[in-house]
Write an enzyme that holds these catalytic residues in place. Structure first.
Site, mmCIF file in Angstrom:
data_model
loop_
_atom_site.group_PDB
_atom_site.id
_atom_site.type_symbol
_atom_site.label_atom_id
_atom_site.label_comp_id
_atom_site.label_asym_id
_atom_site.label_seq_id
_atom_site.Cartn_x
_atom_site.Cartn_y
_atom_site.Cartn_z
ATOM 1 N N ASP A 183 64.388 -59.034 -10.068
ATOM 2 C CA ASP A 183 63.853 -60.380 -10.313
ATOM 3 C C ASP A 183 63.898 -60.701 -11.808
ATOM 4 O OD1 ASP A 183 61.875 -58.460 -10.834
ATOM 5 O OD2 ASP A 183 60.253 -59.892 -10.524
ATOM 6 N N HIS A 509 69.870 -54.904 -4.941
ATOM 7 C CA HIS A 509 69.059 -56.131 -4.987
ATOM 8 C C HIS A 509 68.803 -56.429 -6.466
ATOM 9 C CE1 HIS A 509 66.167 -58.980 -3.157
ATOM 10 N NE2 HIS A 509 65.448 -58.784 -4.247
ATOM 11 N N ASP A 551 72.501 -49.981 1.603
ATOM 12 C CA ASP A 551 73.169 -50.550 0.428
ATOM 13 C C ASP A 551 73.569 -51.990 0.720
ATOM 14 O OD1 ASP A 551 74.438 -51.007 -1.955
ATOM 15 O OD2 ASP A 551 76.302 -50.004 -1.357
ATOM 16 N N GLU A 560 66.625 -52.076 -4.544
ATOM 17 C CA GLU A 560 66.452 -52.837 -5.787
ATOM 18 C C GLU A 560 66.651 -51.878 -6.978
ATOM 19 O OE1 GLU A 560 63.096 -55.522 -5.786
ATOM 20 O OE2 GLU A 560 63.451 -56.164 -7.849
#
Ligand code: 9MR
Ligand code: 9MR
Length: 583
Positions: A183, A509, A551, A560
């Site tokens: 993020d 991610h 994956d 992530e």
């Protein structure tokens, strides 16, 4: 298949070991460390399922047999009928490129001095790629270059963070620092912990880090690259302290996670949110530690050492005055708008943060008040540190105080050392008979969100400290074993670091990587790893604890990347590489 012809294909693969190649390891029957082994290190591969009668190691260049061996023990998986058979070829010590032939599989590997050095460098470099508010330039980042984004010069005070001098909606500037993970937000707890872990290991091997060059913009200056990279985030952290009272905002975030878009496309407003006791203490600890480590580098960072210590003491004083100021996101969302649903890094106890912060401040200032707080918060037992439990970093501070200890302090450090050594002794007990020949991975509790860092790597780092204290080789051997696990000797056969190994995560991610239009992921990141908790509700190929890994980009619970996980990789890869030169 004709072995000579096969070896040709393998050789082609060896030259570009960083890229998955179909010529290499077709059946995946054999699992080993895909980056390779140090000449003097124990060398073990594992047949993933089955018993074999013999195995061979051949020179990948000439095809000549260099070793043939009988397998070692076979151990069953605790969770399935799979039988893992140990192949030990430690007797091969000559540097070179080889293949291991067993169970119908032919797997390439290397024996090499400094074999983990590229990994240690890439792990540190991964932080550069996460930098906000600066262009990531081609000369440092190659094809992963990108324009500057998230300047964070227009950040709003969230109503939960309002103070006497900063009403809700006040605009502040809070630039620089690293994106936390997949993020785009910046969290004090996690970045301070990450810095704390890396700075701890910096203290163990200062000469190693003084020589390390990872091609970041500061690489030519007088300061080791590791500290330069830490400073990039520390300078952001300074802006997260409320000048009015010394408290530290828990995070700088959008209310909701951004989509999988480029960082320059992000439009959501960004806020600093509630001051918390854990953020203040992690801040105080890592700043106090930094104040000492940066003292010799005034030339590059004038005034920073002094400023770091002053602000650490203020943050600590705020925490002492607000011991109940925990960050509770759900409660907060009932009271304030807009609701904030990004990473919480929530924690309901601050004893371990007090222990770490007071320890660092005691060594930085010598003040007895900090020492008393240390005594009140001594952990009951040692466990490897993580973002939510920082006591282990306090233990590392005592082991490496940077000054002579006397009197009661000597007793104190003995107690802490014994705790660590008890933990080390328990960790290694059954490793040598376990399915993957490692201390990690034998208990279902070893597999959860972020486990490869928090459990596998951090256990190994603890064993490095135990080895440093005792010289007991079994501890170091077991640290290498967990690294072997991370790099391929495991139930999925993945080398869990992006850009490394023959079977490697391709779809982490990671918003930066997902939106950059480049096929290869950004290299040097350790993924979270197998997590049967599967909080992302993605379908994984397996439900077994040690195989519950997918994956795929959607899998934030297993795939992530994150700065705290990179920090473990920096710490472990650098430690093992440093120790390989020192012996
Ligand atoms: O992308 C987010 C990731 O960075 C976090 O670790 C994770 C857990 O907080 O959440 C991810 O965001 C997801 C959100 O929680 C739910 N909707 C889908 C988002 C990912 O695509
Ligand atoms: O690493 C964190 C893990 O221990 C937690 O179980 C998980 C859910 O709260 O959150 C992880 O941290 C994520 C953070 O909240 C947001 N950025 C991405 C982090 C890694 O997934």
């Amino acid at each position: 298949m004709n072995v000579a012809v096969y070896l040709f294909g393998v050789l082609g693969g060896m030259a570009t070991l960083n890229h998955p190649s179909e010529a290499v390891s077709s059946s995946e029957a054999v699992r080993l460390n895909q980056l390779g082994y140090y000449p003097k290190q124990e060398k073990v591969a594992v047949v993933n399922d089955g018993v074999v009668q013999e195995f061979t190691v051949a020179d990948a260049v000439t095809g000549n047999k260099v070793y043939s061996g009988k397998p070692g023990y076979t151990a069953s998986s605790p969770w399935s009928n799979k039988k893992r058979t140990i192949l030990d070829f430690s007797e091969v010590t000559t540097p070179g490129t080889y293949v291991l032939i067993a169970a119908g599989d032919t797997v390439p590997f290397e024996i090499k001095e400094r074999v983990l050095s590229p990994l240690a460098d890439a792990a540190l470099k991964s932080f550069y790629y996460q930098r906000t508010a600066t262009p990531i330039e081609e000369r440092y980042a190659g094809k992963w270059n990108r324009p500057s984004a998230h300047p964070d010069n227009h950040v709003l005070i969230h109503p939960s963070a309002a103070g006497p001098e900063r009403a809700a909606g006040t605009v502040i500037s809070s630039p620089k620092g690293w994106y936390d993970a997949g993020d785009y937000n910046k969290y004090i707890v996690n970045s301070a912990y990450s810095i704390g872990l890396m700075q701890a290991v910096y203290r163990l091997f200062p000469d190693y880090f003084a020589a390390q060059q990872v091609n970041i913009p500061e690489s030519g200056n007088h300061t080791p690259d590791l500290l330069d990279e830490m400073h990039y985030n520390l300078s952001w952290m300074l802006t997260m302290q409320d000048p009015a009272d010394g408290g530290v905002y828990h995070k700088l975030t959008t209310p909701q996670f951004e989509g999988f878009i480029k960082p320059i496309e992000c439009k959501q407003p960004r806020y600093v949110v509630q001051k918390s006791v854990t953020a203040a203490l992690d801040y105080a600890a890592s700043m106090a530690q930094a104040s000492r480590l940066f003292a010799p580098y005034e030339q590059d960072y004038p005034g920073f050492s002094k400023q770091a210590l002053e602000s650490a003491e203020r943050a600590y004083a705020w925490a002492e005055a607000h011991p109940q100021a925990f960050y509770r996101q759900n409660t907060l969302n009932k009271e304030y708008q807009p609701a904030v649903v990004t990473g919480a890094y929530g924690d309901g106890s601050a004893g371990d943060e007090f222990f770490w912060a007071a320890s660092e401040l005691y060594f930085a200032t010598g003040k007895n008040a900090y020492r008393e707080m240390v005594l009140k918060n001594i952990p009951k037992e040692y466990s490897p540190a993580g973002w939510g439990n920082t006591a282990g970093l306090g233990v590392f501070a005592w082991i490496q105080p940077g000054k002579e200890l006397t009197g009661e302090d000597l007793k104190m450090v003995e107690t802490l050392k014994n705790m660590l050594l008890d933990y080390a002794e328990k960790s290694v007990q059954n490793a040598g008979n376990s399915p993957f020949h490692a201390p990690y991975g034998n208990d279902a509790k070893d597999f959860y969100w972020g486990c490869l860092s928090e459990k596998c790597a951090n256990q190994a780092i603890s064993l490095v400290y135990a080895y440093q204290l005792t010289g007991k080789h079994l501890y170091l051997t077991n640290a290498y074993r967990n690294m072997d696990y991370l790099l391929g000797r495991n139930a999925t056969g993945y080398c869990y670091v992006t850009g490394f190994g023959t079977k490697t995560p391709l779809y982490p991610h990671h918003r930066l990587a997902a939106s950059d239009g480049i096929e290869a992921p950004i290299p040097g990141f350790l993924v979270g790893g197998p997590n049967p908790g599967r909080q992302d509700h993605v379908t994984y190929p397996s439900q077994l604890p040690d195989e519950a890994y997918a994956d795929v980009e959607e899998s934030y619970a297993s795939n992530e990347i994150a700065i705290n996980w990179s920090a473990s990789l920096v710490a472990l890869a650098a430690s093992l590489d440093a120790l390989s030169i020192m012996k």
